[in-house]
Design a protein around this motif. Structure first.
Motif, PDB file in Angstrom:
ATOM      1  N   TRP A 241       0.821  -1.209   0.000  1.00 18.43           N
ATOM      2  CA  TRP A 241       0.000   0.000   0.000  1.00 18.43           C
ATOM      3  C   TRP A 241       0.852   1.255   0.000  1.00 18.43           C
ATOM      4  CZ3 TRP A 241      -1.641   3.740   3.851  1.00 18.43           C
ATOM      5  CH2 TRP A 241      -2.750   4.492   3.437  1.00 18.43           C
ATOM      6  N   VAL A 242       1.983   1.243   0.708  1.00 21.71           N
ATOM      7  CA  VAL A 242       2.971   2.323   0.634  1.00 21.71           C
ATOM      8  C   VAL A 242       4.339   1.716   0.373  1.00 21.71           C
ATOM      9  CG1 VAL A 242       1.716   3.960   2.077  1.00 21.71           C
ATOM     10  CG2 VAL A 242       3.294   2.366   3.152  1.00 21.71           C
ATOM     11  N   ASP A 243       5.214   2.500  -0.240  1.00 23.93           N
ATOM     12  CA  ASP A 243       6.557   1.983  -0.518  1.00 23.93           C
ATOM     13  C   ASP A 243       7.351   1.850   0.772  1.00 23.93           C
ATOM     14  OD1 ASP A 243       8.250   4.445  -0.027  1.00 23.93           O
ATOM     15  OD2 ASP A 243       6.970   5.230  -1.620  1.00 23.93           O
TER      16      ASP A 243
ATOM     17  N   VAL B  32      -5.778   6.902   4.274  1.00 21.53           N
ATOM     18  CA  VAL B  32      -6.590   5.698   4.464  1.00 21.53           C
ATOM     19  C   VAL B  32      -8.041   5.972   4.060  1.00 21.53           C
ATOM     20  CG1 VAL B  32      -7.493   4.079   6.168  1.00 21.53           C
ATOM     21  CG2 VAL B  32      -5.087   4.744   6.254  1.00 21.53           C
ATOM     22  N   GLN B  33      -8.576   7.119   4.462  1.00 23.46           N
ATOM     23  CA  GLN B  33      -9.955   7.471   4.101  1.00 23.46           C
ATOM     24  C   GLN B  33     -10.104   7.574   2.584  1.00 23.46           C
ATOM     25  OE1 GLN B  33     -11.681  10.033   7.897  1.00 23.46           O
ATOM     26  NE2 GLN B  33     -10.458  11.119   6.381  1.00 23.46           N
ATOM     27  N   GLN B  34      -9.093   8.101   1.914  1.00 21.08           N
ATOM     28  CA  GLN B  34      -9.135   8.191   0.466  1.00 21.08           C
ATOM     29  C   GLN B  34      -9.193   6.801  -0.157  1.00 21.08           C
ATOM     30  OE1 GLN B  34      -6.004  10.573  -1.252  1.00 21.08           O
ATOM     31  NE2 GLN B  34      -6.284   9.699  -3.290  1.00 21.08           N
TER      32      GLN B  34
ATOM     33  N   SER C 163      -6.555  -1.828   8.761  1.00 18.80           N
ATOM     34  CA  SER C 163      -5.324  -2.143   9.486  1.00 18.80           C
ATOM     35  C   SER C 163      -4.097  -1.839   8.631  1.00 18.80           C
ATOM     36  CB  SER C 163      -5.348  -3.624   9.879  1.00 18.80           C
ATOM     37  OG  SER C 163      -4.145  -4.016  10.490  1.00 18.80           O
ATOM     38  N   LEU C 164      -3.279  -0.873   9.095  1.00 18.59           N
ATOM     39  CA  LEU C 164      -2.012  -0.544   8.448  1.00 18.59           C
ATOM     40  C   LEU C 164      -0.893  -1.220   9.219  1.00 18.59           C
ATOM     41  CD1 LEU C 164      -0.114   1.063   6.564  1.00 18.59           C
ATOM     42  CD2 LEU C 164      -0.372   3.007   8.127  1.00 18.59           C
TER      43      LEU C 164
ATOM     44  N   LEU D 282      -1.887  -2.946   3.849  1.00 20.78           N
ATOM     45  CA  LEU D 282      -3.169  -2.502   4.397  1.00 20.78           C
ATOM     46  C   LEU D 282      -4.169  -3.647   4.285  1.00 20.78           C
ATOM     47  CD1 LEU D 282      -4.231   0.380   5.395  1.00 20.78           C
ATOM     48  CD2 LEU D 282      -5.435   0.469   3.208  1.00 20.78           C
ATOM     49  N   LEU D 283      -4.871  -3.935   5.375  1.00 16.08           N
ATOM     50  CA  LEU D 283      -5.927  -4.953   5.389  1.00 16.08           C
ATOM     51  C   LEU D 283      -7.232  -4.263   5.746  1.00 16.08           C
ATOM     52  CD1 LEU D 283      -6.838  -7.973   5.320  1.00 16.08           C
ATOM     53  CD2 LEU D 283      -6.382  -8.022   7.789  1.00 16.08           C
TER      54      LEU D 283
END
Length: 208
Positions: free
Chosen positions: A28-30, A98-100, A139-140, A169-170
């Motif tokens: 989800w992020v590098d 996360v909201q995005q 969940s991050l 991210l889950l």
């Protein structure tokens, strides 16, 4: 282009369990951004280790925790009532991202810090009343990969496991919390720390 540019497709995996709505974003992020978040949050968070009553004994939870959120986002779980710490600039930035991704508002986040493989989370569902009828829990995961297990409520057999990776991210939504429990079990295979941020929407009025 930014990783969060809506025009850029995001790789995700649908986890197929009956009566569950689960989607996993392994990258989800590098790793560079995930490293920075892990470093800043692990050192700057005012961690606590609450005590709970378990089988008639008072014990400390086997991890460090912190609850952040909007001023009225009080959250009660494991018999404890948590008043939210105010959003930091970094947590506010992460919340917006996360909201995005999920397209839903989120007004609180629970941080769990697992110092090594002996820190853990027992079997439970995130089904507290203030999370509503169809809880959304995002969940991050930062740091060491830990195995995340699911079992059907009323059973003891692990039905599905996934290693939650650094920067992943889950998303758990729908009826997942009504029918399933999850855990992070102790392990001797992991020595490095793991930081988990679970974003939620606290409902101030009981959901009919």
């Amino acid at each position: 282009m930014s990783r969060f540019d809506p025009s850029v497709p995001v790789e995700s995996e649908l986890i197929e369990l009956a009566d569950a709505d689960l989607r996993y974003f392994p990258r989800w992020v590098d790793s560079g951004l995930a490293d920075r978040w892990l470093s800043e949050l692990s050192t700057q968070t005012p961690w606590s280790q609450p005590q709970i009553k378990l089988y008639g004994r008072i014990v400390a939870v086997p991890r460090l925790v912190a609850w952040y959120g909007d001023a009225d986002a009080q959250y009660r779980y494991s018999g404890l009532s948590h008043e939210p710490l105010p959003w930091t600039a970094l947590l506010g930035e992460i919340r917006q991202r996360v909201q995005q991704e999920v397209g839903e508002p989120l007004n609180g986040v629970l941080l769990n810090y697992y110092r090594d493989g002996q820190d853990a989370m027992g079997w439970h569902s995130d089904d507290e009343r203030e999370l509503g009828q169809r809880p959304l829990v995002v969940s991050l995961n930062l740091g060491a990969a830990r195995r995340f297990d699911f079992r059907r409520k009323g059973t003891s057999r692990i039905a599905y496991s996934i290693a939650l990776e650094h920067g992943s991210l889950l998303v758990m939504s729908g009826l997942t919390q009504h029918y399933w429990q999850h855990q992070i079990a102790r392990t001797r295979k992991v020595c490095a720390p793991r930081l988990n941020l679970t974003f939620r929407q606290i409902h101030h009025e009981p959901t009919p």
